[in-house]
Design an enzyme around this catalytic site. Structure first.
Site, PDB file in Angstrom:
ATOM      1  N   LYS A  40      -8.774   6.683 -19.277  1.00  0.00           N
ATOM      2  CA  LYS A  40      -9.106   7.254 -20.570  1.00  0.00           C
ATOM      3  C   LYS A  40      -7.873   7.222 -21.487  1.00  0.00           C
ATOM      4  O   LYS A  40      -7.401   6.156 -21.798  1.00  0.00           O
ATOM      5  CB  LYS A  40      -9.656   8.668 -20.370  1.00  0.00           C
ATOM      6  CG  LYS A  40     -10.680   8.789 -19.213  1.00  0.00           C
ATOM      7  CD  LYS A  40     -11.960   8.025 -19.443  1.00  0.00           C
ATOM      8  CE  LYS A  40     -12.827   7.901 -18.197  1.00  0.00           C
ATOM      9  NZ  LYS A  40     -13.160   9.148 -17.517  1.00  0.00           N
ATOM     10  N   ARG A  46       0.857  -1.194   0.000  1.00  0.00           N
ATOM     11  CA  ARG A  46       0.000   0.000   0.000  1.00  0.00           C
ATOM     12  C   ARG A  46       0.889   1.238   0.000  1.00  0.00           C
ATOM     13  O   ARG A  46       0.661   2.202  -0.723  1.00  0.00           O
ATOM     14  CB  ARG A  46      -0.964   0.016   1.202  1.00  0.00           C
ATOM     15  CG  ARG A  46      -1.689   1.356   1.336  1.00  0.00           C
ATOM     16  CD  ARG A  46      -2.901   1.353   2.248  1.00  0.00           C
ATOM     17  NE  ARG A  46      -2.803   0.473   3.390  1.00  0.00           N
ATOM     18  CZ  ARG A  46      -2.037   0.671   4.464  1.00  0.00           C
ATOM     19  NH1 ARG A  46      -1.299   1.768   4.570  1.00  0.00           N
ATOM     20  NH2 ARG A  46      -1.995  -0.212   5.425  1.00  0.00           N
ATOM     21  N   TYR A  77     -16.224  16.804 -14.307  1.00  0.00           N
ATOM     22  CA  TYR A  77     -16.694  15.426 -14.431  1.00  0.00           C
ATOM     23  C   TYR A  77     -17.821  15.143 -13.431  1.00  0.00           C
ATOM     24  O   TYR A  77     -17.741  15.543 -12.261  1.00  0.00           O
ATOM     25  CB  TYR A  77     -15.492  14.499 -14.191  1.00  0.00           C
ATOM     26  CG  TYR A  77     -15.832  13.043 -14.209  1.00  0.00           C
ATOM     27  CD1 TYR A  77     -16.204  12.425 -15.400  1.00  0.00           C
ATOM     28  CD2 TYR A  77     -15.788  12.277 -13.054  1.00  0.00           C
ATOM     29  CE1 TYR A  77     -16.525  11.080 -15.424  1.00  0.00           C
ATOM     30  CE2 TYR A  77     -16.094  10.928 -13.074  1.00  0.00           C
ATOM     31  CZ  TYR A  77     -16.472  10.337 -14.264  1.00  0.00           C
ATOM     32  OH  TYR A  77     -16.792   9.011 -14.282  1.00  0.00           O
ATOM     33  N   ASP A  93      -7.661  18.927 -13.716  1.00  0.00           N
ATOM     34  CA  ASP A  93      -7.962  17.597 -14.248  1.00  0.00           C
ATOM     35  C   ASP A  93      -7.592  17.628 -15.727  1.00  0.00           C
ATOM     36  O   ASP A  93      -8.265  18.267 -16.534  1.00  0.00           O
ATOM     37  CB  ASP A  93      -9.455  17.291 -14.034  1.00  0.00           C
ATOM     38  CG  ASP A  93      -9.851  15.902 -14.535  1.00  0.00           C
ATOM     39  OD1 ASP A  93      -9.162  15.376 -15.428  1.00  0.00           O
ATOM     40  OD2 ASP A  93     -10.863  15.364 -14.051  1.00  0.00           O
TER      41      ASP A  93
HETATM   42  C1  LIG Z   1     -13.506   9.507 -16.146  1.00  0.00           C
HETATM   43  C2  LIG Z   1     -13.109  10.807 -15.601  1.00  0.00           C
HETATM   44  C3  LIG Z   1     -12.837  10.976 -14.237  1.00  0.00           C
HETATM   45  C4  LIG Z   1     -13.021   9.863 -13.232  1.00  0.00           C
HETATM   46  O1  LIG Z   1     -12.107   8.860 -13.434  1.00  0.00           O
HETATM   47  P1  LIG Z   1     -12.369   7.312 -13.082  1.00  0.00           P
HETATM   48  O2  LIG Z   1     -11.104   6.656 -13.480  1.00  0.00           O
HETATM   49  O3  LIG Z   1     -13.554   6.878 -13.907  1.00  0.00           O
HETATM   50  O4  LIG Z   1     -12.667   7.249 -11.626  1.00  0.00           O
HETATM   51  C5  LIG Z   1     -12.407  12.220 -13.800  1.00  0.00           C
HETATM   52  N1  LIG Z   1     -12.279  13.255 -14.655  1.00  0.00           N
HETATM   53  C6  LIG Z   1     -12.544  13.133 -15.973  1.00  0.00           C
HETATM   54  C7  LIG Z   1     -12.384  14.315 -16.863  1.00  0.00           C
HETATM   55  C8  LIG Z   1     -12.979  11.916 -16.494  1.00  0.00           C
HETATM   56  O5  LIG Z   1     -13.256  11.816 -17.795  1.00  0.00           O
END
Ligand SMILES: *Cc1c(COP(=O)(O)O)cnc(C)c1O
Length: 379
Positions: free
Chosen positions: A195, A46, A98, A170
């Protein structure tokens, strides 16, 4: 090292002990100590795992951070970042972030005593106006989802610095291949590596990095204390995905541009959202702060045409949530990713029922255009 080289050789890219050109998957919870407290830098997985560390060093190299952190999802990374703050702290958040980030804020973090002001960060004056004595951070996404609104990262970071608050970006949509927020003045960068970074719709993961030693220490403490870490198998597969990020982003963008040209002149399309379009309100800012406009395209069908019929008539482009993978994915925000937002709030933010979001993959673009043409013939 330039970007495409960093993706392949950055962080820890091979195994010194054996010469293996890939990092081994260290499927272990614990590490043998030769004497009490004497070990090779790892005690418990961890806290630290060599496969995860390779990926963590890689994201730091990619974004220009001092340390990286890998989480079980982008959401776990977001939660850990927000755990930097305490009861009473105030955070300014973009109005188009998001959906899961919204849910985290509204259903969990507010309950714990954090306070938030939601603003359109693409309008810089609203950002400064929202700063209070309690403000600790500004959290934004650019481009946003699904309308691909652009925020001037440097302008926000300048305001943040003036008020001694941190900027968190982000960077999931743009990726470090096209946009590096830390170089523009941001303090923390977050990715849903599920993504583009992973890029193959095969693992859920989150990556975080910072260029501040102090924030790195705090985030490291929180990552270990909260424990939402990425396992070694997924760390390995995300690192494998990142190696091709550069050529994938180029292919995504090349295809996206051709699809935008196709949609832009189509009689059944009302409006196309793509930062690469000169008519896009964020175009100039996007041009200034990114080296590419990416692979996400949103468009509205002419009023009254059924987005549902359209997406269900496609045979190649997959009807699915998520984005950023080699295969093209399509969805209807009003019914799918943004379905939890109240209809009036949704309309207020410009998400009509006719809006369709397309994550353009790297297939042959002619096949994608043929598939879209087929879809249009059904509406
Ligand atoms: C998908 C996404 C998230 C969340 O990520 P997860 O891996 O699904 O928890 C956060 N920000 C953006 C812009 C996203 O497209």
């Amino acid at each position: 090292m330039r970007m495409k080289t960093t993706f392949i050789h950055g962080g820890i890219s091979h195994d010194e002990a054996t010469g293996s050109v890939n990092v081994p998957i260290h499927q272990t919870t614990t590490y043998k100590q030769s004497k009490v407290g004497v070990h090779k830098g790892f005690e418990y997985s961890r806290t630290g795992n060599p496969t995860r560390l390779a990926l963590e060093k890689l994201i730091a190299d990619m974004e220009g951070g001092v340390r990286g952190f890998a989480f079980a999802s982008g959401s776990a990374g977001t939660h850990t970042i927000f755990s930097l703050f305490s009861q009473g702290d105030h955070i300014i958040v973009g109005d188009d972030v998001y959906g899961g980030t919204y849910r985290l804020i509204n259903k969990i973090l507010k309950r714990l005593g954090l306070t938030f002001t939601v603003v359109d960060t693409s309008d810089i004056t609203t950002v400064e106006a929202a700063v209070t004595e309690q403000t600790k951070a500004i959290f934004l996404e650019t481009p946003t989802n699904p309308l691909l609104k652009i925020t001037d990262i440097q302008a926000v970071a300048d305001i943040a610095k003036k008020h001694e608050v941190i900027t968190i970006v982000d960077n999931t949509f743009a990726t470090p291949y096209h946009q590096r927020p830390l170089e523009l003045g941001a303090d923390i960068v977050l990715h849903s590596a599920s993504k583009y970074l992973g890029g193959h719709s095969d693992s859920v993961a989150g990556l975080v990095t910072t260029n501040s030693e102090q924030l790195a220490d705090e985030l490291g403490f929180l990552q270990n204390a909260i424990g939402g870490i990425l396992g070694p198998q997924d760390s390995w597969i995300v690192q494998r995905g990142i190696k091709t990020l550069g050529i994938r982003m180029e292919a995504h963008e090349a295809n996206a541009k051709k699809i935008v040209d196709f949609l832009n002149t189509h009689e059944k399309v009302q409006k196309v959202y793509y930062p690469g379009l000169e008519s896009h309100p964020g175009h100039e800012t996007a041009k200034k702060q990114t080296t590419g406009f990416g692979g996400m395209v949103s468009f509205e069908l002419v009023e009254g045409l059924s987005a549902e019929t359209f997406v269900e008539s496609l045979s190649l482009i997959t009807l699915a949530e998520s984005l950023g993978a080699v295969e093209s994915l399509i969805e209807i925000p009003a019914l799918m990713t943004h379905g939890a937002i109240l209809p009036e709030d949704r309309l207020k933010s410009g998400i009509k029922d006719e809006l369709i979001r397309l994550s353009v993959g790297i297939e042959d673009v002619e096949d994608l255009i043929e598939d879209l043409t087929e879809g249009f013939s059904h509406v």
